[in-house]
Write a protein that holds these residues in place. Structure first.
Motif, mmCIF file in Angstrom:
data_model
loop_
_atom_site.group_PDB
_atom_site.id
_atom_site.type_symbol
_atom_site.label_atom_id
_atom_site.label_comp_id
_atom_site.label_asym_id
_atom_site.label_seq_id
_atom_site.Cartn_x
_atom_site.Cartn_y
_atom_site.Cartn_z
ATOM 1 N N GLN A 166 -5.140 7.640 -4.508
ATOM 2 C CA GLN A 166 -5.073 8.639 -3.443
ATOM 3 C C GLN A 166 -6.238 9.618 -3.521
ATOM 4 O O GLN A 166 -6.828 9.977 -2.502
ATOM 5 C CB GLN A 166 -3.740 9.391 -3.502
ATOM 6 N N LEU A 167 -6.576 10.044 -4.728
ATOM 7 C CA LEU A 167 -7.691 10.967 -4.887
ATOM 8 C C LEU A 167 -9.006 10.287 -4.517
ATOM 9 O O LEU A 167 -9.874 10.900 -3.897
ATOM 10 C CB LEU A 167 -7.751 11.512 -6.312
ATOM 11 N N THR A 168 -9.150 9.015 -4.859
ATOM 12 C CA THR A 168 -10.347 8.268 -4.483
ATOM 13 C C THR A 168 -10.497 8.246 -2.966
ATOM 14 O O THR A 168 -11.580 8.504 -2.431
ATOM 15 C CB THR A 168 -10.291 6.828 -5.034
ATOM 16 N N SER A 169 -9.416 7.969 -2.263
ATOM 17 C CA SER A 169 -9.463 7.966 -0.802
ATOM 18 C C SER A 169 -9.790 9.349 -0.259
ATOM 19 O O SER A 169 -10.537 9.481 0.725
ATOM 20 C CB SER A 169 -8.133 7.474 -0.228
ATOM 21 N N ALA A 170 -9.273 10.386 -0.887
ATOM 22 C CA ALA A 170 -9.564 11.754 -0.446
ATOM 23 C C ALA A 170 -11.044 12.080 -0.625
ATOM 24 O O ALA A 170 -11.658 12.700 0.251
ATOM 25 C CB ALA A 170 -8.707 12.752 -1.218
ATOM 26 N N VAL A 171 -11.629 11.655 -1.734
ATOM 27 C CA VAL A 171 -13.043 11.924 -1.974
ATOM 28 C C VAL A 171 -13.909 11.122 -1.000
ATOM 29 O O VAL A 171 -14.917 11.624 -0.498
ATOM 30 C CB VAL A 171 -13.433 11.657 -3.445
ATOM 31 N N ILE A 172 -13.507 9.893 -0.701
ATOM 32 C CA ILE A 172 -14.229 9.107 0.311
ATOM 33 C C ILE A 172 -14.204 9.852 1.642
ATOM 34 O O ILE A 172 -15.210 9.946 2.338
ATOM 35 C CB ILE A 172 -13.630 7.689 0.443
ATOM 36 N N SER A 173 -13.065 10.394 1.991
ATOM 37 C CA SER A 173 -12.933 11.146 3.232
ATOM 38 C C SER A 173 -13.845 12.374 3.234
ATOM 39 O O SER A 173 -14.489 12.681 4.245
ATOM 40 C CB SER A 173 -11.476 11.564 3.425
ATOM 41 N N VAL A 174 -13.915 13.078 2.109
ATOM 42 C CA VAL A 174 -14.796 14.236 2.001
ATOM 43 C C VAL A 174 -16.252 13.799 2.182
ATOM 44 O O VAL A 174 -17.034 14.476 2.851
ATOM 45 C CB VAL A 174 -14.601 14.966 0.649
ATOM 46 N N CYS A 175 -16.600 12.645 1.623
ATOM 47 C CA CYS A 175 -17.966 12.131 1.785
ATOM 48 C C CYS A 175 -18.273 11.880 3.261
ATOM 49 O O CYS A 175 -19.361 12.207 3.741
ATOM 50 C CB CYS A 175 -18.158 10.841 0.993
#
Length: 111
Positions: free
Chosen positions: A15-24
């Motif tokens: 979930q955190l990986t997906s959140a960081v991708i979204s921030v990118c």
């Protein structure tokens, strides 16, 4: 550590990986021309997400064992998810640091 806890650890990092991708993506769209390394970071995070999804499936399979094969995988999954020294914990900390570096305070909800 039971298989359900292992799954929960993997899902948290996923979930955190997906959140960081979204921030990118948000960061890229906010800039006219994104820094050259941002697409590379995003691609690496997508690759990490693929690995985490595979690990999540292995952990889910371990929750409902139907073969002796799960017994050989369980110790490895447990080692990955150790609370202090496990790779999932370290990965989670690194992703949180990256998210904090990329997200301005207004995006993260801090004021």
């Amino acid at each position: 550590m039971d298989p359900l806890s292992i799954s929960a650890s993997i899902v948290a990092v996923l979930q955190l990986t997906s959140a960081v991708i979204s921030v990118c993506y948000d960061y890229s769209s906010a800039l006219r021309k994104s820094p050259w390394h941002l697409p590379k970071v995003r691609d690496e995070l997508k690759a990490l997400r693929g690995v985490l999804e595979a690990l999540e499936q292995l952990a889910r399979d371990a929750e409902f064992p139907d073969s002796d094969d799960f017994e050989s995988r369980l110790p490895t999954l447990q080692a990955l998810c150790e609370p202090v020294e496990g790779s999932m914990t370290k990965c989670l900390l690194e992703l949180e640091g990256l998210r904090n570096k990329l997200a301005p305070p207004s995006w993260s909800g801090d004021r």
